[in-house]
Design a protein around this motif. Structure first.
Motif, PDB file in Angstrom:
ATOM      1  N   SER A 372       0.843  -1.192   0.000  1.00  0.00           N
ATOM      2  CA  SER A 372       0.000   0.000   0.000  1.00  0.00           C
ATOM      3  C   SER A 372       0.877   1.240   0.000  1.00  0.00           C
ATOM      4  N   VAL A 373       0.249   2.395  -0.185  1.00  0.00           N
ATOM      5  CA  VAL A 373       0.956   3.673  -0.243  1.00  0.00           C
ATOM      6  C   VAL A 373       0.208   4.669   0.631  1.00  0.00           C
ATOM      7  N   THR A 374       0.956   5.609   1.211  1.00  0.00           N
ATOM      8  CA  THR A 374       0.321   6.506   2.182  1.00  0.00           C
ATOM      9  C   THR A 374      -0.259   7.770   1.569  1.00  0.00           C
ATOM     10  N   ASP A 375       0.057   8.042   0.295  1.00  0.00           N
ATOM     11  CA  ASP A 375      -0.517   9.223  -0.364  1.00  0.00           C
ATOM     12  C   ASP A 375      -1.423   8.803  -1.510  1.00  0.00           C
ATOM     13  N   ASP A 376      -2.179   7.739  -1.262  1.00  0.00           N
ATOM     14  CA  ASP A 376      -3.091   7.202  -2.273  1.00  0.00           C
ATOM     15  C   ASP A 376      -4.294   8.133  -2.410  1.00  0.00           C
ATOM     16  N   ARG A 377      -4.489   8.702  -3.593  1.00  0.00           N
ATOM     17  CA  ARG A 377      -5.623   9.599  -3.824  1.00  0.00           C
ATOM     18  C   ARG A 377      -6.797   8.909  -4.519  1.00  0.00           C
ATOM     19  N   ARG A 378      -6.645   7.621  -4.824  1.00  0.00           N
ATOM     20  CA  ARG A 378      -7.748   6.885  -5.435  1.00  0.00           C
ATOM     21  C   ARG A 378      -8.648   6.283  -4.362  1.00  0.00           C
ATOM     22  N   TRP A 379      -8.044   5.562  -3.425  1.00  0.00           N
ATOM     23  CA  TRP A 379      -8.772   5.075  -2.262  1.00  0.00           C
ATOM     24  C   TRP A 379      -7.747   4.849  -1.145  1.00  0.00           C
ATOM     25  N   PRO A 380      -8.162   4.701   0.101  1.00  0.00           N
ATOM     26  CA  PRO A 380      -7.191   4.621   1.212  1.00  0.00           C
ATOM     27  C   PRO A 380      -6.580   3.228   1.321  1.00  0.00           C
ATOM     28  N   SER A 381      -5.664   2.912   0.410  1.00  0.00           N
ATOM     29  CA  SER A 381      -5.152   1.547   0.322  1.00  0.00           C
ATOM     30  C   SER A 381      -4.411   1.125   1.588  1.00  0.00           C
ATOM     31  N   ALA A 382      -3.744   2.061   2.272  1.00  0.00           N
ATOM     32  CA  ALA A 382      -3.031   1.682   3.499  1.00  0.00           C
ATOM     33  C   ALA A 382      -4.012   1.243   4.577  1.00  0.00           C
ATOM     34  N   VAL A 383      -5.097   1.974   4.756  1.00  0.00           N
ATOM     35  CA  VAL A 383      -6.122   1.622   5.743  1.00  0.00           C
ATOM     36  C   VAL A 383      -6.810   0.313   5.346  1.00  0.00           C
ATOM     37  N   LEU A 384      -7.141   0.180   4.073  1.00  0.00           N
ATOM     38  CA  LEU A 384      -7.845  -1.014   3.606  1.00  0.00           C
ATOM     39  C   LEU A 384      -6.970  -2.256   3.693  1.00  0.00           C
ATOM     40  N   SER A 385      -5.669  -2.093   3.518  1.00  0.00           N
ATOM     41  CA  SER A 385      -4.748  -3.226   3.664  1.00  0.00           C
ATOM     42  C   SER A 385      -4.537  -3.576   5.130  1.00  0.00           C
ATOM     43  N   GLU A 386      -4.488  -2.546   5.971  1.00  0.00           N
ATOM     44  CA  GLU A 386      -4.278  -2.794   7.392  1.00  0.00           C
ATOM     45  C   GLU A 386      -5.453  -3.554   7.990  1.00  0.00           C
ATOM     46  N   ARG A 387      -6.643  -3.368   7.449  1.00  0.00           N
ATOM     47  CA  ARG A 387      -7.801  -4.154   7.911  1.00  0.00           C
ATOM     48  C   ARG A 387      -7.572  -5.645   7.667  1.00  0.00           C
ATOM     49  N   VAL A 388      -6.925  -5.970   6.540  1.00  0.00           N
ATOM     50  CA  VAL A 388      -6.603  -7.372   6.256  1.00  0.00           C
ATOM     51  C   VAL A 388      -5.645  -7.919   7.309  1.00  0.00           C
ATOM     52  N   VAL A 389      -4.589  -7.156   7.582  1.00  0.00           N
ATOM     53  CA  VAL A 389      -3.583  -7.602   8.548  1.00  0.00           C
ATOM     54  C   VAL A 389      -4.191  -7.757   9.938  1.00  0.00           C
ATOM     55  N   ASP A 390      -5.030  -6.798  10.340  1.00  0.00           N
ATOM     56  CA  ASP A 390      -5.670  -6.884  11.655  1.00  0.00           C
ATOM     57  C   ASP A 390      -6.499  -8.161  11.772  1.00  0.00           C
ATOM     58  N   ARG A 391      -7.191  -8.490  10.707  1.00  0.00           N
ATOM     59  CA  ARG A 391      -8.037  -9.687  10.740  1.00  0.00           C
ATOM     60  C   ARG A 391      -7.179 -10.956  10.821  1.00  0.00           C
ATOM     61  N   LEU A 392      -6.090 -10.972  10.068  1.00  0.00           N
ATOM     62  CA  LEU A 392      -5.202 -12.133  10.112  1.00  0.00           C
ATOM     63  C   LEU A 392      -4.517 -12.242  11.472  1.00  0.00           C
ATOM     64  N   ASP A 393      -4.159 -11.098  12.057  1.00  0.00           N
ATOM     65  CA  ASP A 393      -3.570 -11.109  13.402  1.00  0.00           C
ATOM     66  C   ASP A 393      -4.532 -11.724  14.416  1.00  0.00           C
ATOM     67  N   ARG A 394      -5.787 -11.296  14.366  1.00  0.00           N
ATOM     68  CA  ARG A 394      -6.778 -11.738  15.358  1.00  0.00           C
ATOM     69  C   ARG A 394      -7.080 -13.221  15.260  1.00  0.00           C
ATOM     70  N   THR A 395      -6.994 -13.756  14.046  1.00  0.00           N
ATOM     71  CA  THR A 395      -7.399 -15.149  13.841  1.00  0.00           C
ATOM     72  C   THR A 395      -6.229 -16.127  13.876  1.00  0.00           C
ATOM     73  N   GLY A 396      -5.021 -15.639  14.153  1.00  0.00           N
ATOM     74  CA  GLY A 396      -3.871 -16.541  14.214  1.00  0.00           C
ATOM     75  C   GLY A 396      -3.569 -17.196  12.887  1.00  0.00           C
ATOM     76  N   TYR A 397      -3.562 -16.434  11.837  1.00  0.00           N
ATOM     77  CA  TYR A 397      -3.368 -16.963  10.488  1.00  0.00           C
ATOM     78  C   TYR A 397      -2.077 -17.770  10.407  1.00  0.00           C
ATOM     79  N   PRO A 398      -2.126 -18.994   9.886  1.00  0.00           N
ATOM     80  CA  PRO A 398      -0.952 -19.875   9.963  1.00  0.00           C
ATOM     81  C   PRO A 398       0.083 -19.663   8.868  1.00  0.00           C
TER      82      PRO A 398
END
Length: 463
Positions: A372-398
């Motif tokens: 992701s990139v922090t100056d994304d003007r199309r959509w907030p890719s950093a926030v949207l990607s971090e949601r993926v990581v948070d979900r994988l963190d919570r579920t103990g992704y193997p």
């Protein structure tokens, strides 16, 4: 192969052998601040390399501590000349190793082996102003030449041309024999089976053939899949595209004699990254998922003119996949950013709406690599990607999962080392970022992706 060419006082090129045979007086070279030793001024670089290769450029044969400029130039497909420059002081032995030195002045800062390549701008363009929206370096279809010239006191003393190949010429295009699929199948040189990847384009609707060819050059049998657009067999717009369509593509790849193994990688850009994450969460036999500026949330599709479609971008079994609606925003004159469609929608969605639209990435049975990139003007890719990581963190992704955020870079990621001036916007869209930040993101994302795919799927290292 490494070559070196030289310029004589009349400005005409001479080969090294011609130059050495001709030199009987060193007065002209001395007047230009060049070495009076036996070795004449030279610049050496590989005569050819793939576009994603970082190369060594070396200057030699000048007077110690001489100030010199190295200039690079290349022509875009439309004929516009793009240029860059860097100033150095020669070492005590009359040499400059560009990969190891920061320029004292020039079009890029800091130690950067490929700074002369990505920092090019159209000749005469004001470096302090944005380029016109239609200014973008577009290389010739298969390769482009970069001319490197050494100047001392404003006079050229050595020259070398290096060719940047966009793909290995031995990459083969093979027919896609399933009539339901629209795309290009590109296989690496040779006859051995190779790991397979499906590449998924973004909302622009155009397959990324250059990416597919370079992936094939690096050892991956790549299906560059088009999933909406002109052909009648696929949806006209980014509206309720069947997830099963990508599953058909992976199934077709697994039966091909040039594909090694059953696990297929998915590599998506932007909306294609959203699709890759969605398919990965619902499909067996996926061996890797790569998302460049992706989303872990399913969004409303886009209809004619890329306006909100009123339904999901994707479907499963004929039903729309649950999605978040885009914000109700008055259209702005192009070029314009599109963040205002996404950020308010995320902020105002209820927990139930957001949970329903969030991709269950923990169901994926494969490693995941996000950029992701922090100056994304199309959509907030950093926030949207971090949601993926948070979900994988919570579920103990193997499995392995990585999210790389590139500070200051914008949405428009492209192949490494191509000039990045002009990638912050085009005639219709604002992408964000800055020239240097975009260049760093391009190189890191590409090489990180290749390393990830090799770990996840196997395949040979660069030749």
């Amino acid at each position: 192969m490494v070559g070196a060419n030289h310029l004589w006082a009349d400005g005409n090129p001479r080969s090294r052998r011609q130059l050495l045979a001709t030199v009987s007086s060193v007065g002209l070279l001395s007047a230009a601040g060049c070495s009076t030793r036996e070795s004449p001024p030279s610049i050496t670089a590989p005569t050819t390399a793939l576009v994603d290769e970082s190369i060594r450029i070396e200057v030699g044969g000048v007077e110690p501590q001489t100030s010199l400029d190295v200039r690079a130039s290349a022509r875009s497909r439309g004929g516009t000349e793009w240029v860059a420059s860097a100033r150095f002081e020669a070492d005590s032995d009359g040499t400059v190793s560009l990969p190891d030195r920061a320029p004292a002045d020039g079009t890029y800062d800091g130690v950067d082996p490929m700074g002369l390549f990505w920092s090019m701008r159209p000749d005469g363009a004001d470096p302090d102003r944005l380029l016109p929206p239609d200014a973008l370096f577009v290389p010739a279809k298969s390769a482009y030449d970069v001319t490197l010239v050494v100047e001392v006191d404003g006079e050229p003393v050595a020259e070398q041309t290096t060719t940047r190949r966009l793909f290995d010429p031995d990459v083969e295009r093979r027919p896609v024999t399933d009539d339901a699929l629209v795309g290009e199948f590109l296989v690496p040189p040779g006859e051995e089976p190779a790991p397979a990847v499906v590449h998924l384009h973004g909302a622009g609707g155009r397959p990324h053939l250059a990416t597919g060819r370079l992936l094939a050059s690096r050892g991956f049998a790549t299906l560059v899949l088009q999933y909406f657009g002109e052909p009648d067999s696929i949806p006209n717009t980014l509206t309720e595209v069947p997830v099963e369509y990508v599953e058909t593509a992976t199934s077709w790849l697994r039966t091909h004699d040039r594909v090694a193994g059953r696990d297929v990688g998915l590599f998506g850009f932007s909306r294609g990254g959203e699709l890759a994450l969605l398919v990965g969460s619902q499909t067996d036999d996926v061996g890797a998922v790569v998302g460049w500026v992706p989303s872990g949330v399913v969004w409303e599709g886009l209809g004619v003119g890329r306006t909100p479609a009123g339904t999901s971008a994707w479907s499963r079994d004929g039903d729309p996949v649950p999605f978040l609606e885009l914000a109700d925003v008055a259209p702005r004159a192009p070029p314009s950013p599109s963040l205002s469609y996404y950020e308010p929608a995320l902020a105002e969605a209820s927990s139930a709406e957001l949970d329903s639209a969030t991709i269950p990435v923990e169901n994926t049975d494969a490693p995941v690599y996000l950029v992701s990139v922090t100056d994304d003007r199309r959509w907030p890719s950093a926030v949207l990607s971090e949601r993926v990581v948070d979900r994988l963190d919570r579920t103990g992704y193997p499995h392995e999962y990585t999210h790389e955020r590139h500070a200051g870079a914008g949405h428009y990621l492209r192949l490494p080392y191509l000039p990045t001036a002009g990638t912050t916007r085009d005639r219709y869209n604002v992408y964000g970022g800055r020239q240097a930040a975009n260049a760093r993101a391009n190189a890191a994302a590409w090489h990180g992706t290749l390393s990830f795919l090799r770990r996840a799927l196997g395949g040979r290292s660069p030749r």
